[in-house]
Design a protein around this motif. Structure first.
Motif, PDB file in Angstrom:
ATOM      1  N   ALA A 104       5.812 -23.867 -37.379  1.00  0.00           N
ATOM      2  CA  ALA A 104       6.996 -23.686 -36.530  1.00  0.00           C
ATOM      3  C   ALA A 104       6.576 -23.524 -35.080  1.00  0.00           C
ATOM      4  O   ALA A 104       5.489 -23.020 -34.779  1.00  0.00           O
ATOM      5  N   LEU A 105       7.462 -23.937 -34.198  1.00  0.00           N
ATOM      6  CA  LEU A 105       7.219 -23.763 -32.768  1.00  0.00           C
ATOM      7  C   LEU A 105       7.559 -22.337 -32.351  1.00  0.00           C
ATOM      8  O   LEU A 105       8.529 -21.751 -32.849  1.00  0.00           O
ATOM      9  N   PRO A 106       6.806 -21.758 -31.454  1.00  0.00           N
ATOM     10  CA  PRO A 106       7.094 -20.387 -31.007  1.00  0.00           C
ATOM     11  C   PRO A 106       8.282 -20.354 -30.053  1.00  0.00           C
ATOM     12  O   PRO A 106       8.632 -21.358 -29.428  1.00  0.00           O
ATOM     13  N   ASP A 107       8.896 -19.189 -29.957  1.00  0.00           N
ATOM     14  CA  ASP A 107       9.962 -18.969 -28.985  1.00  0.00           C
ATOM     15  C   ASP A 107       9.304 -18.634 -27.647  1.00  0.00           C
ATOM     16  O   ASP A 107       8.699 -17.568 -27.477  1.00  0.00           O
ATOM     17  N   LEU A 108       9.436 -19.529 -26.687  1.00  0.00           N
ATOM     18  CA  LEU A 108       8.746 -19.376 -25.406  1.00  0.00           C
ATOM     19  C   LEU A 108       9.720 -19.181 -24.235  1.00  0.00           C
ATOM     20  O   LEU A 108       9.376 -19.455 -23.089  1.00  0.00           O
ATOM     21  N   ASP A 109      10.924 -18.707 -24.528  1.00  0.00           N
ATOM     22  CA  ASP A 109      11.920 -18.546 -23.468  1.00  0.00           C
ATOM     23  C   ASP A 109      11.471 -17.563 -22.385  1.00  0.00           C
ATOM     24  O   ASP A 109      11.922 -17.638 -21.240  1.00  0.00           O
ATOM     25  N   ASP A 110      10.598 -16.634 -22.747  1.00  0.00           N
ATOM     26  CA  ASP A 110      10.122 -15.659 -21.761  1.00  0.00           C
ATOM     27  C   ASP A 110       9.183 -16.287 -20.733  1.00  0.00           C
ATOM     28  O   ASP A 110       8.828 -15.639 -19.743  1.00  0.00           O
ATOM     29  N   TYR A 111       8.761 -17.525 -20.984  1.00  0.00           N
ATOM     30  CA  TYR A 111       7.813 -18.181 -20.077  1.00  0.00           C
ATOM     31  C   TYR A 111       8.466 -19.240 -19.194  1.00  0.00           C
ATOM     32  O   TYR A 111       7.770 -19.992 -18.517  1.00  0.00           O
ATOM     33  N   THR A 112       9.770 -19.322 -19.210  1.00  0.00           N
ATOM     34  CA  THR A 112      10.442 -20.346 -18.408  1.00  0.00           C
ATOM     35  C   THR A 112      10.279 -20.076 -16.915  1.00  0.00           C
ATOM     36  O   THR A 112      10.096 -18.935 -16.479  1.00  0.00           O
ATOM     37  N   PHE A 113      10.347 -21.127 -16.145  1.00  0.00           N
ATOM     38  CA  PHE A 113      10.317 -21.018 -14.685  1.00  0.00           C
ATOM     39  C   PHE A 113      11.071 -22.218 -14.121  1.00  0.00           C
ATOM     40  O   PHE A 113      11.271 -23.219 -14.795  1.00  0.00           O
ATOM     41  N   GLY A 114      11.480 -22.101 -12.892  1.00  0.00           N
ATOM     42  CA  GLY A 114      12.188 -23.215 -12.263  1.00  0.00           C
ATOM     43  C   GLY A 114      13.005 -22.764 -11.081  1.00  0.00           C
ATOM     44  O   GLY A 114      12.629 -21.839 -10.353  1.00  0.00           O
ATOM     45  N   VAL A 115      14.161 -23.398 -10.912  1.00  0.00           N
ATOM     46  CA  VAL A 115      14.976 -23.140  -9.728  1.00  0.00           C
ATOM     47  C   VAL A 115      16.438 -23.039 -10.122  1.00  0.00           C
ATOM     48  O   VAL A 115      16.921 -23.757 -11.000  1.00  0.00           O
ATOM     49  N   LYS A 116      17.136 -22.124  -9.476  1.00  0.00           N
ATOM     50  CA  LYS A 116      18.574 -21.969  -9.635  1.00  0.00           C
ATOM     51  C   LYS A 116      19.238 -22.383  -8.333  1.00  0.00           C
ATOM     52  O   LYS A 116      18.838 -21.953  -7.252  1.00  0.00           O
ATOM     53  N   PHE A 117      20.250 -23.229  -8.446  1.00  0.00           N
ATOM     54  CA  PHE A 117      20.973 -23.708  -7.272  1.00  0.00           C
ATOM     55  C   PHE A 117      22.155 -22.775  -7.034  1.00  0.00           C
ATOM     56  O   PHE A 117      23.065 -22.687  -7.863  1.00  0.00           O
ATOM     57  N   ILE A 118      22.121 -22.061  -5.935  1.00  0.00           N
ATOM     58  CA  ILE A 118      23.101 -21.000  -5.707  1.00  0.00           C
ATOM     59  C   ILE A 118      23.947 -21.293  -4.478  1.00  0.00           C
ATOM     60  O   ILE A 118      23.582 -22.080  -3.614  1.00  0.00           O
ATOM     61  N   GLU A 119      25.092 -20.633  -4.428  1.00  0.00           N
ATOM     62  CA  GLU A 119      25.905 -20.602  -3.221  1.00  0.00           C
ATOM     63  C   GLU A 119      25.436 -19.419  -2.389  1.00  0.00           C
ATOM     64  O   GLU A 119      25.435 -18.282  -2.866  1.00  0.00           O
ATOM     65  N   THR A 120      25.005 -19.678  -1.169  1.00  0.00           N
ATOM     66  CA  THR A 120      24.527 -18.576  -0.334  1.00  0.00           C
ATOM     67  C   THR A 120      25.641 -17.575  -0.053  1.00  0.00           C
ATOM     68  O   THR A 120      25.381 -16.384   0.099  1.00  0.00           O
ATOM     69  N   VAL A 121      26.870 -18.062   0.025  1.00  0.00           N
ATOM     70  CA  VAL A 121      27.994 -17.180   0.306  1.00  0.00           C
ATOM     71  C   VAL A 121      29.106 -17.492  -0.690  1.00  0.00           C
ATOM     72  O   VAL A 121      29.581 -18.612  -0.772  1.00  0.00           O
ATOM     73  N   ASP A 122      29.495 -16.491  -1.452  1.00  0.00           N
ATOM     74  CA  ASP A 122      30.626 -16.623  -2.355  1.00  0.00           C
ATOM     75  C   ASP A 122      31.823 -15.955  -1.700  1.00  0.00           C
ATOM     76  O   ASP A 122      31.803 -14.756  -1.417  1.00  0.00           O
ATOM     77  N   GLU A 123      32.881 -16.747  -1.453  1.00  0.00           N
ATOM     78  CA  GLU A 123      34.013 -16.237  -0.692  1.00  0.00           C
ATOM     79  C   GLU A 123      34.706 -15.070  -1.385  1.00  0.00           C
ATOM     80  O   GLU A 123      35.226 -14.158  -0.731  1.00  0.00           O
ATOM     81  N   TYR A 124      34.703 -15.071  -2.725  1.00  0.00           N
ATOM     82  CA  TYR A 124      35.366 -13.975  -3.433  1.00  0.00           C
ATOM     83  C   TYR A 124      34.546 -12.688  -3.369  1.00  0.00           C
ATOM     84  O   TYR A 124      35.108 -11.588  -3.289  1.00  0.00           O
ATOM     85  N   GLN A 125      33.229 -12.807  -3.390  1.00  0.00           N
ATOM     86  CA  GLN A 125      32.401 -11.627  -3.206  1.00  0.00           C
ATOM     87  C   GLN A 125      32.606 -11.032  -1.823  1.00  0.00           C
ATOM     88  O   GLN A 125      32.681  -9.801  -1.660  1.00  0.00           O
TER      89      GLN A 125
END
Length: 451
Positions: A292-313
């Protein structure tokens, strides 16, 4: 008779005193918190509506991308001894039961180059979801699995039934034909049923490892195009894993267990570039796994595309200063009333308070059709002008209304500056409140509170 008249005079003087007026204004301030809470609920409701629309678009266009592969899958036969007793003769014999299991091998080298372009055509009403199209290129190589290390005899390995698999989260939004080049052979990926995991599995047709790779090395190369939203993550299964991402998104958030290379990372108004290089010594799992393949979710890396300013916040942060704005505005009117001896009715205080509450409903409604800064300027200007003109009719002069208009302008500007800050918001807010308190103490020191 004389005692009754004195009592009547005392009661009248109390309700006309500064103390009574202060109590009424204080109660009105507390009462106005009720519509202010309703405004905050409205902001939360609109924010939740935005999340629902974004989730709907992400479901149709494509969700977050997590890529886990490619992985070499080689079956082998294992034998288990068990006793069989003949019921007639009572003789017990040992028989073998064959079971097919799998060894999963990660690549020695895994290189990825991705180009991510945002898509602005999927606007839903008032909302602009974060969606993109990514073109991803993978290349690298596998070396021959070390079955001796796993105590598996070479003659038990089914070399002619090898395959390559990848695991990913976003099958339905793949927009390219999926084929992988293995040395001189090109194979197609096909989806496999995998109901027990959030990942979907793609597997190639079976091939003969020894025929394909007489030198025991398999070079691979394949491309994949995704529609996705919010983020792209990878799992570094290569003994050496390198990832390079170029995008026109100008507000990335790098996340996961491994940081991007600071020396090559760039972010500007045109987009960003980021590189990662992860070695096998940087993580704790091995290159070969049995059954079986191991669960490697704890090793993920990458980028999240965010809104610098959320108008509702931003709207929510502004509304949290509502009590301060109402309290300080009423305090200014109360001090003017006490100093100038001009009588201001509690109904007039109520009208001013309702006008202050209207600022927040104007702000959120205009923000949905414009930028937050523009909405804040329009809403603030409208309320300042309204209260200033109303003050002229109440105070019967222009000096005090001009002061009130200036004070409200300074107050709204002060709040806008605070919500734009992150690191220094508490410091600036504390200094501002201290200065306001000092000013109130200065103006109120000559008031005769005994009247």
């Amino acid at each position: 008779m004389e005692n009754q008249e004195n009592t009547h005079i005392e009661e009248k003087s109390f309700f006309q005193s500064n103390t009574a007026k202060m109590i009424l204004v204080g109660l009105l301030t507390l009462f106005l918190l009720i519509p202010l809470f309703f405004v905050q609920d409205l902001i939360k409701e609109r924010s939740q509506r935005k999340l629902e629309v974004v989730d709907e678009v992400a479901t149709l266009w494509g969700s977050d991308i997590v890529f886990y592969g490619p992985i070499l899958k080689v079956p082998y036969t294992s034998f288990e001894n068990y006793n069989v007793t003949d019921t007639k003769t009572g003789v017990t014999t040992i028989q073998k039961k064959a079971t097919v299991n799998y060894v999963y091998c990660f690549p020695n080298e895994l290189n990825n180059q991705s180009v991510v372009k945002k898509n602005e055509s999927l606007k839903r009403g008032l909302y602009q979801p974060i969606v993109f199209t990514s073109d991803m290129q993978f290349k690298g190589h596998f070396t021959k699995p070390d079955f001796a290390k796993l105590n598996i005899a070479d003659e038990n390995v089914l070399w002619n039934k090898a395959s390559v698999i990848v695991k990913t989260t976003n099958l339905k939004s793949i927009k390219s034909e999926l084929k992988i080049q293995l040395n001189d052979q090109k194979l197609s990926f096909e989806p496999q049923n995998n109901e027990k995991s959030e990942y979907s599995i793609l597997a190639t047709n079976l091939f003969d490892y020894k025929t394909l790779a007489p030198d025991a090395k398999i070079n691979f190369h394949f491309n994949i195009t995704y529609n996705g939203s919010n983020r792209i993550n990878f799992i570094p299964i290569g003994k050496v894993t390198t990832v390079s991402i170029d995008s026109d998104w100008d507000s990335p958030s790098f996340e996961g267990s491994f940081a991007a290379n600071d020396t090559t990372k760039t972010i500007n108004t045109k987009g960003f570039h980021a590189d990662w290089k992860i070695l096998d010594i940087n993580r704790t799992f091995s290159q070969q796994h049995v059954n079986a393949l191991p669960d490697l979710d704890d090793y993920t890396f990458g980028v999240k595309f965010i809104e610098t300013v959320d108008e509702y916040q931003q709207n929510e942060r502004v509304s949290k200063y509502g009590f301060l704005v109402i309290g300080l505005t009423f305090l200014i009117f109360f001090l003017i009333q006490s100093i100038s001896k001009i009588n201001i009715h509690i109904f007039q205080y109520a009208m001013i308070g309702i006008a202050l509450i209207m600022f927040y409903t104007l702000l959120i409604s205009i923000t949905e059709h414009s930028s937050f800064t523009t909405a804040y300027a329009i809403s603030g200007l409208a309320i300042v002008v309204l209260i200033t003109l109303y003050s002229v009719s109440i105070l019967k002069n222009k000096k005090f209304p001009l002061f009130i208009g200036t004070a409200l302008t300074v107050l709204y500007t002060f709040i806008y500056v605070i919500i734009q800050m992150e690191d220094y918001a508490l410091l600036v807010g504390s200094i501002g409140l201290f200065l306001i308190l000092a000013a109130v103490m200065c103006f109120s020191r000559k008031i005769d509170w005994s009247k």
